[in-house]
Design a protein around this motif. Structure first.
Motif, PDB file in Angstrom:
ATOM      1  N   ASN A  58      -0.377 -25.076  46.524  1.00  0.00           N
ATOM      2  CA  ASN A  58       0.912 -25.246  47.193  1.00  0.00           C
ATOM      3  C   ASN A  58       1.540 -23.870  47.344  1.00  0.00           C
ATOM      4  OD1 ASN A  58       3.958 -25.556  47.224  1.00  0.00           O
ATOM      5  ND2 ASN A  58       3.331 -27.678  47.480  1.00  0.00           N
ATOM      6  N   ARG A  59       2.068 -23.575  48.544  1.00  0.00           N
ATOM      7  CA  ARG A  59       2.491 -22.201  48.799  1.00  0.00           C
ATOM      8  C   ARG A  59       3.896 -21.888  48.306  1.00  0.00           C
ATOM      9  NH1 ARG A  59       0.212 -20.053  54.289  1.00  0.00           N
ATOM     10  NH2 ARG A  59       1.665 -21.529  55.218  1.00  0.00           N
ATOM     11  N   PHE A  63       7.436 -21.145  51.542  1.00  0.00           N
ATOM     12  CA  PHE A  63       6.493 -21.391  52.630  1.00  0.00           C
ATOM     13  C   PHE A  63       5.909 -22.796  52.526  1.00  0.00           C
ATOM     14  CE2 PHE A  63       6.267 -16.808  51.792  1.00  0.00           C
ATOM     15  CZ  PHE A  63       6.700 -16.353  53.022  1.00  0.00           C
ATOM     16  N   THR A  66      -0.208 -26.395  52.027  1.00  0.00           N
ATOM     17  CA  THR A  66      -1.035 -26.337  50.822  1.00  0.00           C
ATOM     18  C   THR A  66      -2.400 -25.816  51.239  1.00  0.00           C
ATOM     19  OG1 THR A  66       0.172 -28.146  49.787  1.00  0.00           O
ATOM     20  CG2 THR A  66      -2.042 -27.702  48.954  1.00  0.00           C
ATOM     21  N   ALA A  67      -2.729 -24.626  50.761  1.00  0.00           N
ATOM     22  CA  ALA A  67      -3.947 -23.942  51.205  1.00  0.00           C
ATOM     23  C   ALA A  67      -5.152 -24.400  50.384  1.00  0.00           C
ATOM     24  CB  ALA A  67      -3.769 -22.432  51.074  1.00  0.00           C
ATOM     25  N   LEU A  79      -5.760 -25.726  55.670  1.00  0.00           N
ATOM     26  CA  LEU A  79      -4.412 -25.919  55.151  1.00  0.00           C
ATOM     27  C   LEU A  79      -4.022 -27.374  55.362  1.00  0.00           C
ATOM     28  CD1 LEU A  79      -1.791 -23.870  54.408  1.00  0.00           C
ATOM     29  CD2 LEU A  79      -1.018 -24.839  56.557  1.00  0.00           C
ATOM     30  N   GLY A 364       2.253 -14.687  44.821  1.00  0.00           N
ATOM     31  CA  GLY A 364       1.364 -15.815  45.074  1.00  0.00           C
ATOM     32  C   GLY A 364      -0.111 -15.504  44.899  1.00  0.00           C
ATOM     33  N   ARG A 382      -1.854 -13.633  47.993  1.00  0.00           N
ATOM     34  CA  ARG A 382      -0.947 -14.403  48.837  1.00  0.00           C
ATOM     35  C   ARG A 382      -1.412 -15.839  49.051  1.00  0.00           C
ATOM     36  NH1 ARG A 382       2.580 -11.179  51.680  1.00  0.00           N
ATOM     37  NH2 ARG A 382       2.694 -12.622  53.420  1.00  0.00           N
ATOM     38  N   ALA A 383      -2.117 -16.399  48.078  1.00  0.00           N
ATOM     39  CA  ALA A 383      -2.598 -17.779  48.216  1.00  0.00           C
ATOM     40  C   ALA A 383      -1.431 -18.758  48.116  1.00  0.00           C
ATOM     41  CB  ALA A 383      -3.644 -18.074  47.143  1.00  0.00           C
ATOM     42  N   GLY A 384      -0.521 -18.523  47.176  1.00  0.00           N
ATOM     43  CA  GLY A 384       0.605 -19.438  47.022  1.00  0.00           C
ATOM     44  C   GLY A 384       1.135 -19.402  45.606  1.00  0.00           C
ATOM     45  N   SER A 385       2.444 -19.668  45.461  1.00  0.00           N
ATOM     46  CA  SER A 385       3.051 -19.604  44.135  1.00  0.00           C
ATOM     47  C   SER A 385       3.361 -20.980  43.569  1.00  0.00           C
ATOM     48  CB  SER A 385       4.332 -18.763  44.203  1.00  0.00           C
ATOM     49  OG  SER A 385       5.220 -19.312  45.159  1.00  0.00           O
TER      50      SER A 385
END
Lengths: 394, 180
Positions: A58-59, A63, A66-67, A79, A364, A382-385
């Motif tokens: 989950n980004r 943002f 969900t990647a 995504l 992220g 930068r995948a997601g935090s």
């Protein structure tokens, strides 16, 4: 003067010829992957149903989306469209991604619409939208939208701010009923009943969701909801039909889910590591669990991985500086591994050779560790935090 | 050791809220249940735990020991002991003031914070300001006595924009309600 419409009409045969040519040329263009120079057409990639080595990141708060990443090679595969503050669950049969989400007709205002959105896992295309009466807007909580073990029912936590649970029939794709659940949240699948939830009085509520008139029963209180709370992001292991709870001081409980769940006596993660137990007193510096998604369970091996940090009590959101590997059956911390990037999220794939992921901070970055060697094999920038999800052990 | 009294906090909040709200106001629109619901289910628990907060130096959390009372645009300002999000003081608003065009939520989560100037504990209502995009200035995440969703009025992750025309989160204020 020729009208625009007639010019467009006369252009159609030319366009059609171009399209036909490009279709004929397509195989040749695909074969020439190094540096194609032939005219091309747009197409869309396919994707397989979820695999045990995939993670769903989950980004975060800012943002949407969900990647999906393959932890084998670090490639982003696609995504899943998830609104901000959405909760995603994976169909246990692997056919669908379900997203409990909220959108408004005019962006940030207008008519509010709450729904469970259904995506086909083989192409990530929208299949259905199941309207629901409402849901809690929070994000970062895995237990606000859960599925029954057989994947037939979805349970969505709602807070208006009176708390209730929306039951959704995922086969018929319709909302069934709302069940009022005062003073309880953090939902847990319970095959013996419907679902269970943690409550403010320190008990575990169990709800018979299938019945026309849902019945709610409570266990005896076993924890203090205000002095030593259990993290909302608990873990449910459907292979054992057992939940794992972690409290702010570091108490680990297991609960056998059934019509009348049984909760184990807790053990202290610090004692399991040869230290003194965590306390609620100020000025008492110790190792404490912390983060938003502070623990991960490898179901087959029974190893629990917990984000730990040194500090005082009431630091339960602080990023972990070590990962503690707990053998749940032996009640022992078998390994403590320092990490350089303080982490608030941890998850583990359910593969036979599992990989551990952790992330933290606004950047992220998701770190991937091969648990055979504890070496970091990948760093996904930068995948997601937000929360990380993996496919269940099947 | 019991450190605070969720029941008394809820009661104080409700009384203040009821006292300052007209019948045609937001309370009527929301319905009493909406405001009271997070508190009523907890009453038995809270009574069982009723005790005065520990105001001794030893009873102070790590946050309270270093908190300051001079600059409310900093995360260590004493009222922010359980705040999460952007400080409205950095977004064009103030400690109890929403930035222009934003709308304060009538309900909130609460904290009990120690004022370093008099050593006393105060009940703080963290009212979100809503209806605009996330401010993203002066992000803080303090967690004194902050709990999980089953005690929602003490949880600071919830988007507390109930009863506002938009539920989009903008920033958070720290309104002093009274002595704890």
């Amino acid at each position: 003067m020729k009208s625009i419409a007639s010019r467009m009409l006369s252009a159609i045969p030319t366009l059609a010829a171009c399209l036909a040519l490009s279709v004929i040329d397509a195989p040749q263009a695909l074969a020439d992957t190094a540096n194609p120079t032939e005219p091309e057409e747009s197409d869309v990639a396919a994707i397989t149903p979820p695999k045990p080595g995939w993670i769903f990141v989950n980004r975060g708060f800012v943002f949407p989306g969900t990647a999906i990443y393959d932890t084998g090679n670090g490639k982003m595969l696609g995504l899943v469209q998830t609104a901000l503050l959405a909760d995603m669950a994976i169909d246990p049969a692997g056919k669908f991604y379900y997203v409990a989400e909220t959108i408004w007709s005019k962006g940030n205002r207008g008519t509010r619409q709450d729904m469970v959105t259904v995506y086909d896992s083989t192409n990530l295309k929208l299949q259905a939208e199941i309207p629901i009466p409402g849901r809690l807007l929070i994000g970062g909580r895995k237990q606000d939208f859960i599925l029954s073990d057989d994947g037939k029912l979805g349970f969505v936590y709602n807070f208006s701010p009176a708390s209730s649970v929306s039951v959704v029939d995922l086969e018929k794709r319709k909302f069934l009923r709302a069940i009022e659940l005062p003073g309880c949240a953090s939902l847990i699948p319970n095959p013996g009943a419907g679902f269970s939830a943690l409550c403010a009085d320190g008990s575990l509520a169990t709800v018979t969701a299938g019945a026309a008139k849902p019945a709610i029963t409570h266990s005896a209180p076993f924890f203090s909801a205000t002095d030593d709370p259990i993290f909302d992001n608990l873990i449910y292991d459907k292979t054992k039909q057992q939940a794992v709870f972690l409290s702010y001081t570091g108490k680990i409980y297991t609960a056998k889910m059934a019509a009348a769940p049984t909760v184990s006596e807790p053990f202290s993660i610090q004692v399991a590591a040869g230290l003194r137990a965590g306390d609620t007193k100020p000025l008492d510096v110790n190792w404490y669990p912390g983060g938003g998604q502070p623990m991960a369970l490898h179901r087959a091996s029974g190893h629990l991985f917990v984000l730990m940090h040194p500090g005082e009590y009431w630091t339960h959101k602080a990023g972990g500086t070590e990962i503690w590997d707990v053998d749940l059956a032996a009640k022992k911390v078998v390994k403590r591994v320092p990490i350089t990037d303080p982490a608030t999220t941890i998850e583990v794939t359910q593969e036979a050779a599992p990989k551990l992921m952790y992330s933290g901070g606004e950047g992220g970055t998701v770190h991937v560790i091969d648990l055979k060697t504890w070496d970091e094999t990948l760093k996904l920038d930068r995948a997601g935090s937000g929360v990380i999800t993996v496919t269940d052990a099947r | 050791m019991k450190k605070f009294d969720a029941d008394a906090m809820g009661e104080t909040l409700l009384r203040r809220f009821a006292g300052g709200t007209s019948r045609r106001g937001i309370l009527a629109r929301l319905g009493a249940a909406l405001v009271a619901a997070p508190v009523f289910p907890l009453l038995p628990v809270s009574r069982a735990e009723a005790a005065k907060p520990d105001r001794s130096g030893e009873g102070k959390t790590a946050f309270a020991r270093v908190a300051q009372s001079k600059d409310n645009t900093k995360c260590d300002y004493w009222r922010y002991c359980a705040i999460d999000g952007s400080l409205c003081t950095c977004c064009g608003g103030g400690i109890h003031t929403c930035p222009p065009g934003a709308e304060p939520s009538p309900v909130s989560w609460v904290g009990t914070c120690v004022n370093p100037d008099d050593g006393k504990s105060y009940l703080i209502a963290y009212r979100d300001c809503c209806g605009k995009a996330y401010c993203m200035q002066c992000d803080c995440n303090n967690t004194d006595r902050e709990t999980q969703l089953y005690v929602p009025q003490l949880n600071n992750d919830v988007i507390w924009c109930f009863g506002t025309s938009s539920m989009e989160y903008h920033c958070s204020t720290a309104v002093l309600v009274g002595p704890a």
